[in-house]
Design a protein around this motif. Structure first.
Motif, PDB file in Angstrom:
ATOM      1  N   ASP A   1     -21.547  16.304  28.863  1.00  0.00           N
ATOM      2  CA  ASP A   1     -21.044  16.898  29.935  1.00  0.00           C
ATOM      3  C   ASP A   1     -22.447  18.190  30.422  1.00  0.00           C
ATOM      4  O   ASP A   1     -22.826  19.465  30.117  1.00  0.00           O
ATOM      5  N   ASN A   2     -23.002  17.340  31.075  1.00  0.00           N
ATOM      6  CA  ASN A   2     -24.458  17.894  32.151  1.00  0.00           C
ATOM      7  C   ASN A   2     -24.327  18.714  32.915  1.00  0.00           C
ATOM      8  O   ASN A   2     -25.448  19.816  32.381  1.00  0.00           O
ATOM      9  N   SER A   3     -23.157  19.042  33.603  1.00  0.00           N
ATOM     10  CA  SER A   3     -23.290  20.255  34.778  1.00  0.00           C
ATOM     11  C   SER A   3     -22.944  21.166  33.382  1.00  0.00           C
ATOM     12  O   SER A   3     -23.100  22.717  34.174  1.00  0.00           O
ATOM     13  N   ASN A   4     -22.296  21.573  32.633  1.00  0.00           N
ATOM     14  CA  ASN A   4     -22.252  22.350  31.324  1.00  0.00           C
ATOM     15  C   ASN A   4     -23.531  22.533  30.571  1.00  0.00           C
ATOM     16  O   ASN A   4     -23.024  23.681  29.970  1.00  0.00           O
ATOM     17  N   HIS A   5     -24.013  22.203  30.560  1.00  0.00           N
ATOM     18  CA  HIS A   5     -25.064  22.175  29.483  1.00  0.00           C
ATOM     19  C   HIS A   5     -24.756  21.887  28.062  1.00  0.00           C
ATOM     20  O   HIS A   5     -25.225  22.660  26.890  1.00  0.00           O
ATOM     21  N   ARG A   6     -23.923  21.329  28.018  1.00  0.00           N
ATOM     22  CA  ARG A   6     -23.436  20.555  27.022  1.00  0.00           C
ATOM     23  C   ARG A   6     -22.874  19.550  26.429  1.00  0.00           C
ATOM     24  O   ARG A   6     -22.672  18.679  26.927  1.00  0.00           O
ATOM     25  N   VAL A   7     -22.566  19.404  24.953  1.00  0.00           N
ATOM     26  CA  VAL A   7     -21.937  18.111  24.668  1.00  0.00           C
ATOM     27  C   VAL A   7     -20.812  18.169  23.869  1.00  0.00           C
ATOM     28  O   VAL A   7     -20.789  19.600  22.883  1.00  0.00           O
ATOM     29  N   LEU A   8     -19.557  18.227  23.994  1.00  0.00           N
ATOM     30  CA  LEU A   8     -18.199  18.118  23.532  1.00  0.00           C
ATOM     31  C   LEU A   8     -18.362  17.067  22.835  1.00  0.00           C
ATOM     32  O   LEU A   8     -18.069  15.757  22.712  1.00  0.00           O
ATOM     33  N   TYR A   9     -16.838  17.104  21.456  1.00  0.00           N
ATOM     34  CA  TYR A   9     -16.357  16.763  20.663  1.00  0.00           C
ATOM     35  C   TYR A   9     -14.596  16.813  20.716  1.00  0.00           C
ATOM     36  O   TYR A   9     -14.657  17.666  20.332  1.00  0.00           O
TER      37      TYR A   9
ATOM     38  N   GLY B   1     -30.087  22.489  28.054  1.00  0.00           N
ATOM     39  CA  GLY B   1     -30.619  21.770  29.280  1.00  0.00           C
ATOM     40  C   GLY B   1     -29.815  20.882  29.859  1.00  0.00           C
ATOM     41  O   GLY B   1     -31.282  19.817  29.960  1.00  0.00           O
ATOM     42  N   SER B   2     -29.192  20.311  30.644  1.00  0.00           N
ATOM     43  CA  SER B   2     -28.932  19.423  31.293  1.00  0.00           C
ATOM     44  C   SER B   2     -29.278  17.857  30.665  1.00  0.00           C
ATOM     45  O   SER B   2     -29.895  16.969  31.135  1.00  0.00           O
ATOM     46  N   PRO B   3     -28.652  18.247  29.887  1.00  0.00           N
ATOM     47  CA  PRO B   3     -28.330  16.509  28.245  1.00  0.00           C
ATOM     48  C   PRO B   3     -27.775  15.688  29.038  1.00  0.00           C
ATOM     49  O   PRO B   3     -26.982  15.615  30.388  1.00  0.00           O
TER      50      PRO B   3
ATOM     51  N   ASP C   1     -16.224   9.003  33.489  1.00  0.00           N
ATOM     52  CA  ASP C   1     -16.023   8.680  34.716  1.00  0.00           C
ATOM     53  C   ASP C   1     -16.465  10.137  35.636  1.00  0.00           C
ATOM     54  O   ASP C   1     -15.888  11.036  36.307  1.00  0.00           O
ATOM     55  N   LEU C   2     -18.202   9.614  36.413  1.00  0.00           N
ATOM     56  CA  LEU C   2     -18.637  10.920  36.515  1.00  0.00           C
ATOM     57  C   LEU C   2     -18.171  11.545  37.419  1.00  0.00           C
ATOM     58  O   LEU C   2     -17.881  12.772  37.734  1.00  0.00           O
ATOM     59  N   ASN C   3     -17.757  10.820  38.850  1.00  0.00           N
ATOM     60  CA  ASN C   3     -17.625  11.730  40.446  1.00  0.00           C
ATOM     61  C   ASN C   3     -16.335  11.745  39.917  1.00  0.00           C
ATOM     62  O   ASN C   3     -15.521  12.659  40.956  1.00  0.00           O
ATOM     63  N   ASN C   4     -15.783  11.297  39.323  1.00  0.00           N
ATOM     64  CA  ASN C   4     -13.806  11.553  39.270  1.00  0.00           C
ATOM     65  C   ASN C   4     -13.776  12.816  37.811  1.00  0.00           C
ATOM     66  O   ASN C   4     -12.405  13.335  37.856  1.00  0.00           O
ATOM     67  N   PHE C   5     -14.733  13.594  36.891  1.00  0.00           N
ATOM     68  CA  PHE C   5     -14.813  14.089  36.657  1.00  0.00           C
ATOM     69  C   PHE C   5     -13.621  14.346  35.368  1.00  0.00           C
ATOM     70  O   PHE C   5     -13.722  15.661  34.961  1.00  0.00           O
ATOM     71  N   ARG C   6     -13.809  13.121  34.377  1.00  0.00           N
ATOM     72  CA  ARG C   6     -12.887  12.854  33.942  1.00  0.00           C
ATOM     73  C   ARG C   6     -13.687  11.289  32.786  1.00  0.00           C
ATOM     74  O   ARG C   6     -14.792  10.705  33.053  1.00  0.00           O
TER      75      ARG C   6
ATOM     76  N   ILE D   1     -14.278  18.455  31.664  1.00  0.00           N
ATOM     77  CA  ILE D   1     -15.504  18.028  31.620  1.00  0.00           C
ATOM     78  C   ILE D   1     -15.756  17.567  32.520  1.00  0.00           C
ATOM     79  O   ILE D   1     -15.634  16.935  33.817  1.00  0.00           O
ATOM     80  N   THR D   2     -16.948  18.323  33.192  1.00  0.00           N
ATOM     81  CA  THR D   2     -17.723  18.434  34.417  1.00  0.00           C
ATOM     82  C   THR D   2     -18.709  17.486  35.248  1.00  0.00           C
ATOM     83  O   THR D   2     -18.368  16.757  36.189  1.00  0.00           O
ATOM     84  N   GLY D   3     -19.521  17.367  33.796  1.00  0.00           N
ATOM     85  CA  GLY D   3     -20.404  15.771  34.345  1.00  0.00           C
ATOM     86  C   GLY D   3     -20.686  15.060  33.106  1.00  0.00           C
ATOM     87  O   GLY D   3     -21.116  15.421  32.254  1.00  0.00           O
TER      88      GLY D   3
END
Length: 469
Positions: free
Chosen positions: A292-300, A330-332, A236-241, A275-277
């Motif tokens: 997590d696009n805004s933080n340039h990462r992928v979380l598990y 970079g912005s995945p 849910d992108l714009n709710n950051f979740r 989860i910002t993005g």
């Protein structure tokens, strides 16, 4: 003692079964004194290794659907190859590997003009041969469209309805139908079977609404989707979740990235529970991945945890810098998981990375000549280049990439980093074209791919549709 005795009863039973096969070695003659003495010695020493050596060439076999052209070559993990003639509806290929060993079957060479996928049985454990593998071949001309009346329409209905789409970003196929993130209408639609009218809506009260909301049943611009055995994950992108919906429930039962269902705070920092993005998603039996696009990462996130246990693209959970190496991103925007590891669409660096197992250091790169190059279409557009890829999908030992800005879908066979097939370029198979278009053979800003037994599904965003090959 009882357990050891039981193990050796099984061992003797297996030897009896296997040694009476004419193609097996006769190294375990049950009537010989040597065999009995060997078993008793192993039992006394608590040696649980197999007594009988099984040296046989088993086979992998199954059905083929839609193979209309020549050129397809199958390959096993032990190196056996088989050229399959056009029109074949079945195959059988020997694999020089023993009972109980792991195997893989891949399409080493795709046939001319079409693309084939090993839909089930491409990997597993050998048990006296495998006979239920299914290979389905697809043309590069779409045969079904969702969200439009035909293949030459590209309208976005307002207000929306159960037959319309607006800028769909992600598609997820399961065995019964497909889910679509209808991002422009801030909802997720589910289509059952081969029906192109949605039967279910998530994120809105009905098919005619498209309001942003922050609640357990409302969303604000959905993106990535993933499924496990019990339900659906939704980014849910714009709710950051990330929300989780059990079964066919339209009310979420879990929320990740926020303290509750009614909060939508964009944290100014990175952490294991932030989860910002949220963009692309994938799931395995033990948990789920979110970009997590805004933080340039992928979380598990492992099952049962609201904090990530692994991070790709950063050295720690508090890092959020962009870079271009084998350990940075970079912005995945996309992520996929296979039995071998994890694929990440590193959109800003114009590449896709592969990470083996649970490693967070990439060992393979698609779209660039090395891990430090990040030019779009580096060296000129071709079968080995990418331009802002947003989606990635792994299936049957192959990798599929939504090469978004080049308006195409690329298929990579096995571990090859040069594409073997292209979809979206007017059906002519050219790797040097990147034109957008509106037809059954063209695409405009495709963002994701998913596959089930019905076909290959692509979210064709600017054309406001999902098409199936």
């Amino acid at each position: 003692m009882v357990n050891r005795f039981f193990v050796y009863i099984l061992t003797i039973g297996f030897c009896f079964f296997s040694c009476n096969k004419p193609e097996l070695s006769n190294s375990c003659d049950l009537n010989s004194k040597e065999f009995l003495n060997s078993i008793l010695s192993k039992f006394a020493l608590a040696d649980f290794s197999p007594h009988c050596s099984v040296s046989t060439a088993l086979s992998l076999s199954g059905s083929i659907v839609g193979l209309t052209t020549s050129g397809m070559v199958l390959r096993t993990s032990t190196g056996s190859e088989l050229s399959v003639p056009p029109g074949a509806t079945s195959f059988s290929i020997p694999i020089a590997s023993g009972f109980g060993s792991k195997y893989t079957l891949s399409i080493a060479k795709q046939p001319d003009t079409i693309a084939c996928v090993v839909h089930n049985g491409w990997e597993g454990t050998l048990i006296l041969g495998i006979s239920n593998i299914q290979i389905i071949c697809h043309t590069t001309t779409a045969k079904r469209v969702y969200g439009q009346l035909d293949f030459i329409s590209a309208t976005s209905a307002n207000p929306p309805n159960q037959n319309s789409l607006s800028s769909p970003s992600f598609v997820l196929a399961d065995e019964l139908g497909i889910y679509v993130s209808d991002s422009g209408n801030t909802r997720v639609l589910y289509y059952s079977g081969d029906i192109t009218s949605a039967s279910r809506v998530i994120g809105q009260a009905n098919f005619g609404s498209n309001a942003f909301a922050t609640s357990s049943s409302g969303i604000a611009y959905p993106t990535g989707l993933a499924k496990d055995s019990f339900g659906l994950y939704l980014a849910d992108l714009n709710n950051f979740r990330v929300l989780y919906f059990e079964g066919t429930n339209n009310i979420a039962s879990r929320v990740y990235g926020q303290v509750d269902f009614n909060t939508a705070v964009s944290a100014p920092y990175a952490a294991a529970d932030v989860i910002t993005g949220p963009y692309g998603m994938a799931a395995d039996k033990d948990g789920y991945y979110v970009v997590d696009n805004s933080n340039h990462r992928v979380l598990y996130f492992p099952n049962g945890s609201y904090s990530a246990s692994r991070v790709y693209g950063q050295t720690s959970f508090t890092g959020n810098t962009s870079n271009c190496t084998a350990t940075t991103l970079g912005s995945p925007e996309g992520v996929a998981v296979s039995s071998d590891g994890v694929y990440i669409a590193d959109t800003g660096n114009h590449r896709v990375l592969f990470y083996p197992g649970t490693s967070t250091t990439a060992t393979r790169v698609y779209g660039q000549p090395n891990f430090t190059s990040n030019l779009g279409n580096n060296g000129g557009i071709g079968a080995g280049t990418l331009n802002a890829p947003r989606g990635v999908f792994a299936m049957g030992g192959d990798v599929w990439i939504a090469d978004t800005t080049n308006n195409r879908i690329l298929l990579y066979s096995g571990t090859n980093t040069t594409a073997s097939k292209v979809f979206g370029q007017s059906g002519n198979g050219s790797f040097t074209l990147s034109a957008s278009g509106l037809s059954a053979t063209a695409l405009s800003f495709p963002q994701s791919i998913s596959i089930n037994g019905e076909g290959i599904f692509v979210a064709d965003s600017i054309n406001h549709r999902v098409i199936m090959y």
